[in-house]
Design a protein around this motif. Structure first.
Motif, mmCIF file in Angstrom:
data_model
loop_
_atom_site.group_PDB
_atom_site.id
_atom_site.type_symbol
_atom_site.label_atom_id
_atom_site.label_comp_id
_atom_site.label_asym_id
_atom_site.label_seq_id
_atom_site.Cartn_x
_atom_site.Cartn_y
_atom_site.Cartn_z
ATOM 1 N N ASP A 23 0.952 -1.626 -0.065
ATOM 2 C CA ASP A 23 0.201 0.386 0.334
ATOM 3 C C ASP A 23 0.717 1.437 -0.398
ATOM 4 O O ASP A 23 2.021 1.540 0.740
ATOM 5 C CB ASP A 23 -0.747 0.302 1.244
ATOM 6 N N GLU B 254 1.022 4.284 1.244
ATOM 7 C CA GLU B 254 -0.548 5.036 2.914
ATOM 8 C C GLU B 254 -0.304 6.031 2.421
ATOM 9 O O GLU B 254 -1.738 6.930 2.482
ATOM 10 C CB GLU B 254 0.782 4.584 4.111
ATOM 11 N N SER C 259 -6.025 10.083 -1.729
ATOM 12 C CA SER C 259 -6.614 9.687 -2.362
ATOM 13 C C SER C 259 -8.452 9.582 -2.246
ATOM 14 O O SER C 259 -9.354 10.118 -2.274
ATOM 15 C CB SER C 259 -6.330 8.613 -3.892
ATOM 16 N N ALA C 260 -8.373 9.002 -1.204
ATOM 17 C CA ALA C 260 -9.706 9.174 0.238
ATOM 18 C C ALA C 260 -9.960 10.255 0.545
ATOM 19 O O ALA C 260 -11.426 10.785 0.393
ATOM 20 C CB ALA C 260 -9.334 7.775 0.996
ATOM 21 N N GLU D 174 -0.159 7.946 -0.520
ATOM 22 C CA GLU D 174 -1.445 8.225 -1.081
ATOM 23 C C GLU D 174 -2.496 7.624 -1.168
ATOM 24 O O GLU D 174 -3.899 8.047 -1.907
ATOM 25 C CB GLU D 174 -1.379 7.754 -2.976
ATOM 26 N N ARG D 175 -2.871 6.351 -0.592
ATOM 27 C CA ARG D 175 -4.403 6.117 0.330
ATOM 28 C C ARG D 175 -4.875 6.770 0.456
ATOM 29 O O ARG D 175 -6.161 7.159 0.485
ATOM 30 C CB ARG D 175 -3.820 4.460 0.429
ATOM 31 N N HIS E 136 4.077 7.349 7.862
ATOM 32 C CA HIS E 136 3.710 7.397 6.113
ATOM 33 C C HIS E 136 4.959 7.156 5.511
ATOM 34 O O HIS E 136 4.940 6.882 3.995
ATOM 35 C CB HIS E 136 2.906 7.562 5.514
#
Ligand SMILES: Cc1ncc(COP(=O)(O)O)c(C=O)c1O
Length: 366
Positions: A5, A7, A13-14, A9-10, A333
């Motif tokens: 993952d 982390e 993005s969310a 960017e996750r 992160h």
């Protein structure tokens, strides 16, 4: 092939379009389409066919101009710096290769290397020394099995810059073992003073530089980046690009040409914005000087703080998102617990409101 993952960017993005105050952004405030196009009507006749797979020669030449020793054939125009980083590693790394990542770092190259089956070794900048490179540690880490050394210059998340001597030392150590250098230079040009960070381009025949329009130029939405490398590497990356995005977005490439031909003016804009907004963050940080420690950033619109508040960084950032509609990047992160990366390139009103939200969260911690 299994990628870990990514982390940060996750999280972004969310949440980046759902929070009210996004202080996780690392570039300067985005330009509007009208600002970027200069003359919007002139774009009206553009036919939206496929662009050239490598990018147009004119765009490639504009990028080559600020990379020592490069000409158009050394440049591939990509979909963001992200694609350039991906192509650089994916065309170089075999399972079992060793890749060194200078840390802390934007974790994309780190994650891709692991996804490709490489063994990643980390060499950390020294926080106690203002996040400077430990050249001896780097020399000791590079060996005959090292395929690539990945650096971020200027550095994300610390905003620090490798010196010319650091660049020379990294190049000498990598060359001694035939290792490649992949230098992500997406923040180059966003220095707070007028001295552009030393680039790795042209420093040896085993250097791949990546960059793009997202940070300094205020154009992340165009998704335009580049890879600058020996011609044979550009060809390899172009071949793989047939599988990823085929060609740059036609309209984006036109706007990129306008931006690149105004590079000095846009670098000046970036410098103005970071110097206007850093003092807002610095004054706020000074009000928490017992809990926060930081080295003033030299480039980019980000500062990397360590803190003593009694909460881990992911819990801190979750509470900030969910309770205060504000986002910063937790140090976890970057594998650096008890740290936060706070951006300051956004509008002063957003920055001030986001910082006030952090104040409220910190007060609630007691
Ligand atoms: C060091 C670094 N490289 C690459 C990227 C991604 O850039 P782009 O938007 O050009 O794909 C980022 C974005 O935060 C970054 O910090």
């Amino acid at each position: 092939m299994r990628f870990p993952d990514f982390e940060m960017e996750r999280m972004q993005s969310a949440w980046e379009h759902r929070v009210r105050y996004d202080l996780s952004e690392s570039g300067v405030e985005a330009q509007t389409l009208a600002e970027a196009a200069r003359d919007l009507d002139a774009l009206g006749g553009t036919r939206l066919g496929y662009a050239s797979g490598t990018g147009r020669d004119v765009t490639r030449s504009l990028v080559a101009e600020f990379h020592e020793g490069a000409t158009a054939e050394n440049v591939l125009i990509t979909t963001g710096t992200s694609e350039a980083n991906f192509l650089a590693l994916a065309t170089l790394i075999e399972p079992g290769d060793e890749v060194i990542v200078v840390m802390p770092n934007y974790m994309q190259l780190h994650g891709i290397a692991r996804g490709l089956g490489a063994r990643v070794r980390e060499v950390w900048l020294r926080e106690e020394d203002g996040w400077r490179l430990d050249r001896d540690a780097l020399r000791a880490a590079i060996g005959p099995r090292t395929k690539a050394v990945c650096v971020c210059q200027p550095n994300n998340p610390t905003g620090q810059v490798l010196t010319r001597d650091d660049v020379r030392a990294i190049v000498a150590a990598a060359s001694a073992h035939g290792a490649w250098i992949i230098a992500d230079e997406v923040y180059r040009g966003a220095e707070r003073d007028e001295n552009e960070s030393p680039s790795f381009s042209g420093a040896s025949d085993r250097v791949i530089v990546t960059g793009g329009l997202s940070k300094v130029y205020g154009l992340p939405g165009l998704r335009i980046g580049w890879l600058v490398a020996p011609a044979e590497r550009v060809t390899r990356a172009w071949e793989m690009k047939d599988y990823t995005t085929i060609a740059p977005a036609t309209l984006s490439e036109l706007l990129a040409e306008i931006a690149l031909s105004r590079r000095p003016a846009l670098l000046k804009r970036a410098r103005f914005l970071v110097n206007e907004r850093w003092p807002i963050l610095e004054r706020w940080a000074a009000t928490h000087s017992r809990a926060l420690h930081w080295t003033e950033p030299r480039a980019g619109a980000i500062c990397f703080f360590s803190y003593t508040w009694p909460v881990e960084s992911i819990a801190f950032s979750d509470a900030l998102i969910k309770g205060y509609s504000t986002m910063v990047v937790p140090g976890a992160h970057f594998s650096a617990e008890r740290h936060l990366r706070i951006g300051f390139g956004m509008s002063p009103a957003t920055l001030r409101s986001g910082l006030a939200a952090i104040d409220r969260l910190v007060t609630s911690l007691g």
